[in-house]
Structure formats: C-alpha cells, structure tokens
Design a protein around this motif. Structure first.
Motif, PDB file in Angstrom:
ATOM      1  N   LYS A  49       0.872  -1.166   0.000  1.00 31.23           N
ATOM      2  CA  LYS A  49       0.000   0.000   0.000  1.00 31.23           C
ATOM      3  C   LYS A  49       0.913   1.222   0.000  1.00 31.23           C
ATOM      4  O   LYS A  49       1.848   1.308   0.796  1.00 31.23           O
ATOM      5  N   ILE A  50       0.634   2.153  -0.904  1.00 30.79           N
ATOM      6  CA  ILE A  50       1.479   3.337  -1.091  1.00 30.79           C
ATOM      7  C   ILE A  50       0.612   4.580  -0.997  1.00 30.79           C
ATOM      8  O   ILE A  50      -0.458   4.643  -1.605  1.00 30.79           O
ATOM      9  N   LYS A  51       1.082   5.564  -0.241  1.00 28.19           N
ATOM     10  CA  LYS A  51       0.363   6.831  -0.126  1.00 28.19           C
ATOM     11  C   LYS A  51       1.078   7.865  -0.992  1.00 28.19           C
ATOM     12  O   LYS A  51       2.290   8.024  -0.919  1.00 28.19           O
ATOM     13  N   ILE A  52       0.295   8.580  -1.793  1.00 28.67           N
ATOM     14  CA  ILE A  52       0.860   9.563  -2.719  1.00 28.67           C
ATOM     15  C   ILE A  52       0.294  10.937  -2.409  1.00 28.67           C
ATOM     16  O   ILE A  52      -0.915  11.134  -2.421  1.00 28.67           O
ATOM     17  N   ARG A  53       1.195  11.883  -2.140  1.00 28.97           N
ATOM     18  CA  ARG A  53       0.780  13.276  -1.959  1.00 28.97           C
ATOM     19  C   ARG A  53       1.142  14.002  -3.244  1.00 28.97           C
ATOM     20  O   ARG A  53       2.305  14.122  -3.597  1.00 28.97           O
ATOM     21  N   ALA A  54       0.127  14.476  -3.941  1.00 30.76           N
ATOM     22  CA  ALA A  54       0.357  15.154  -5.220  1.00 30.76           C
ATOM     23  C   ALA A  54      -0.439  16.445  -5.260  1.00 30.76           C
ATOM     24  O   ALA A  54      -1.432  16.603  -4.555  1.00 30.76           O
ATOM     25  N   GLU A  55       0.012  17.350  -6.114  1.00 29.68           N
ATOM     26  CA  GLU A  55      -0.651  18.644  -6.286  1.00 29.68           C
ATOM     27  C   GLU A  55      -2.080  18.483  -6.792  1.00 29.68           C
ATOM     28  O   GLU A  55      -2.993  19.116  -6.305  1.00 29.68           O
ATOM     29  N   ASP A  56      -2.239  17.629  -7.803  1.00 31.99           N
ATOM     30  CA  ASP A  56      -3.562  17.458  -8.407  1.00 31.99           C
ATOM     31  C   ASP A  56      -3.712  16.039  -8.955  1.00 31.99           C
ATOM     32  O   ASP A  56      -2.792  15.235  -8.869  1.00 31.99           O
ATOM     33  N   ARG A  57      -4.872  15.779  -9.523  1.00 26.55           N
ATOM     34  CA  ARG A  57      -5.170  14.429 -10.027  1.00 26.55           C
ATOM     35  C   ARG A  57      -4.208  13.987 -11.125  1.00 26.55           C
ATOM     36  O   ARG A  57      -3.820  12.821 -11.182  1.00 26.55           O
ATOM     37  N   GLU A  58      -3.872  14.915 -12.015  1.00 25.79           N
ATOM     38  CA  GLU A  58      -2.976  14.554 -13.116  1.00 25.79           C
ATOM     39  C   GLU A  58      -1.609  14.129 -12.589  1.00 25.79           C
ATOM     40  O   GLU A  58      -1.035  13.151 -13.061  1.00 25.79           O
ATOM     41  N   ASP A  59      -1.068  14.890 -11.620  1.00 26.40           N
ATOM     42  CA  ASP A  59       0.222  14.531 -11.014  1.00 26.40           C
ATOM     43  C   ASP A  59       0.138  13.164 -10.349  1.00 26.40           C
ATOM     44  O   ASP A  59       1.028  12.333 -10.494  1.00 26.40           O
ATOM     45  N   ARG A  60      -0.934  12.953  -9.586  1.00 24.83           N
ATOM     46  CA  ARG A  60      -1.104  11.681  -8.878  1.00 24.83           C
ATOM     47  C   ARG A  60      -1.199  10.528  -9.879  1.00 24.83           C
ATOM     48  O   ARG A  60      -0.548   9.505  -9.713  1.00 24.83           O
ATOM     49  N   GLN A  61      -1.974  10.710 -10.942  1.00 27.72           N
ATOM     50  CA  GLN A  61      -2.124   9.648 -11.944  1.00 27.72           C
ATOM     51  C   GLN A  61      -0.798   9.359 -12.642  1.00 27.72           C
ATOM     52  O   GLN A  61      -0.461   8.212 -12.912  1.00 27.72           O
ATOM     53  N   ARG A  62      -0.040  10.416 -12.922  1.00 26.47           N
ATOM     54  CA  ARG A  62       1.275  10.241 -13.554  1.00 26.47           C
ATOM     55  C   ARG A  62       2.196   9.419 -12.654  1.00 26.47           C
ATOM     56  O   ARG A  62       2.886   8.511 -13.111  1.00 26.47           O
ATOM     57  N   MET A  63       2.174   9.714 -11.336  1.00 30.39           N
ATOM     58  CA  MET A  63       3.003   8.967 -10.388  1.00 30.39           C
ATOM     59  C   MET A  63       2.540   7.518 -10.276  1.00 30.39           C
ATOM     60  O   MET A  63       3.364   6.607 -10.212  1.00 30.39           O
ATOM     61  N   ILE A  64       1.234   7.300 -10.251  1.00 33.38           N
ATOM     62  CA  ILE A  64       0.698   5.934 -10.190  1.00 33.38           C
ATOM     63  C   ILE A  64       1.171   5.141 -11.401  1.00 33.38           C
ATOM     64  O   ILE A  64       1.658   4.011 -11.270  1.00 33.38           O
ATOM     65  N   ASP A  65       1.046   5.733 -12.591  1.00 29.78           N
ATOM     66  CA  ASP A  65       1.467   5.062 -13.821  1.00 29.78           C
ATOM     67  C   ASP A  65       2.961   4.737 -13.786  1.00 29.78           C
ATOM     68  O   ASP A  65       3.379   3.646 -14.185  1.00 29.78           O
ATOM     69  N   GLU A  66       3.757   5.682 -13.297  1.00 28.05           N
ATOM     70  CA  GLU A  66       5.204   5.468 -13.239  1.00 28.05           C
ATOM     71  C   GLU A  66       5.562   4.375 -12.236  1.00 28.05           C
ATOM     72  O   GLU A  66       6.416   3.541 -12.505  1.00 28.05           O
ATOM     73  N   ILE A  67       4.892   4.359 -11.078  1.00 25.49           N
ATOM     74  CA  ILE A  67       5.152   3.321 -10.073  1.00 25.49           C
ATOM     75  C   ILE A  67       4.852   1.942 -10.644  1.00 25.49           C
ATOM     76  O   ILE A  67       5.644   1.003 -10.509  1.00 25.49           O
ATOM     77  N   VAL A  68       3.705   1.804 -11.312  1.00 24.38           N
ATOM     78  CA  VAL A  68       3.322   0.514 -11.899  1.00 24.38           C
ATOM     79  C   VAL A  68       4.330   0.110 -12.974  1.00 24.38           C
ATOM     80  O   VAL A  68       4.752  -1.050 -13.047  1.00 24.38           O
ATOM     81  N   ASN A  69       4.762   1.069 -13.777  1.00 23.74           N
ATOM     82  CA  ASN A  69       5.724   0.792 -14.839  1.00 23.74           C
ATOM     83  C   ASN A  69       7.087   0.387 -14.281  1.00 23.74           C
ATOM     84  O   ASN A  69       7.678  -0.604 -14.712  1.00 23.74           O
ATOM     85  N   VAL A  70       7.589   1.136 -13.316  1.00 26.02           N
ATOM     86  CA  VAL A  70       8.918   0.885 -12.755  1.00 26.02           C
ATOM     87  C   VAL A  70       8.957  -0.436 -11.985  1.00 26.02           C
ATOM     88  O   VAL A  70       9.906  -1.209 -12.103  1.00 26.02           O
ATOM     89  N   THR A  71       7.925  -0.713 -11.198  1.00 29.72           N
ATOM     90  CA  THR A  71       7.926  -1.922 -10.370  1.00 29.72           C
ATOM     91  C   THR A  71       7.482  -3.164 -11.126  1.00 29.72           C
ATOM     92  O   THR A  71       7.662  -4.275 -10.638  1.00 29.72           O
ATOM     93  N   GLN A  72       6.890  -2.983 -12.314  1.00 29.36           N
ATOM     94  CA  GLN A  72       6.321  -4.099 -13.072  1.00 29.36           C
ATOM     95  C   GLN A  72       5.307  -4.863 -12.227  1.00 29.36           C
ATOM     96  O   GLN A  72       5.249  -6.090 -12.246  1.00 29.36           O
ATOM     97  N   ALA A  73       4.516  -4.114 -11.459  1.00 29.29           N
ATOM     98  CA  ALA A  73       3.510  -4.693 -10.565  1.00 29.29           C
ATOM     99  C   ALA A  73       2.114  -4.478 -11.144  1.00 29.29           C
ATOM    100  O   ALA A  73       1.919  -3.668 -12.043  1.00 29.29           O
TER     101      ALA A  73
END
Length: 100
Positions: A49-73
């Motif tokens: 479980k990961i908590k993400i503090r982001a400025e807005d939805r677009e930033d948060r979604q970008r980070m989510i996509d990058e986490i999934v891509n980097v971790t291959q999870a």
C-alpha cells in the motif's frame, strides 16, 4: 506478467485493506530514494500500500502510472491518495491467488 482475473483482484483488494502504507511519496514526487525504497519493499512484500501526496489528479495519476511501470507490478486499487500494488514472488510466493 500474467493478467489478473477480477476474482484475483477482489481477493487482493481484501488483503490490502488491512495494510498500512509502507511507502510514502511526498510533494517532491518519485525521487531516486523513493524508487529505491519501493524496489526494496517489493523484495520483502508481494502486496504494497502506497500513499501519494500530489498537487492534483494529473500529477497523482502520472506517479501511479510510473510506479506501476517501474515496479512491473499489478495495480490492484486506487482510493484517493492511496494505491495498492501486487507483484508476486517468483520463488516461494506468500500470497496464493485463487485459481483463474
């Protein structure tokens, strides 16, 4: 990476509900240290479980996509600023998924 069935995702969501966030992504985003911590955590836990503090939805979604891509999870769930990801261990998995 095999695709998870809806039943398997439901099973993992239920398991992830009781987890506390292990990794916190702050306003500075996905720094090298956060990515390193994420990779270390993925070697110890199949479900995170990961908590993400982001400025807005677009930033948060970008980070989510990058986490999934980097971790291959697999992305299991996103509720607000909290996401749950799953990457099974290759050897001796701790979480046995329901059959497909």
């Amino acid at each position: 990476m095999n695709k998870l069935t809806n039943n398997q995702k439901k099973f993992l969501r239920a398991r992830g509900h009781a987890l506390k966030p292990i990794v916190m992504v702050g306003q500075h985003g996905l720094s090298e240290s956060v990515l390193k911590e994420l990779e270390i955590s993925m070697t110890k836990h199949e479900l995170l479980k990961i908590k993400i503090r982001a400025e807005d939805r677009e930033d948060r979604q970008r980070m989510i996509d990058e986490i999934v891509n980097v971790t291959q999870a697999h992305l299991i769930q996103v509720i607000g600023a909290v996401m749950v990801i799953y990457r099974g261990f290759d050897e001796e998995p701790e979480i046995i998924l329901p059959r497909k």
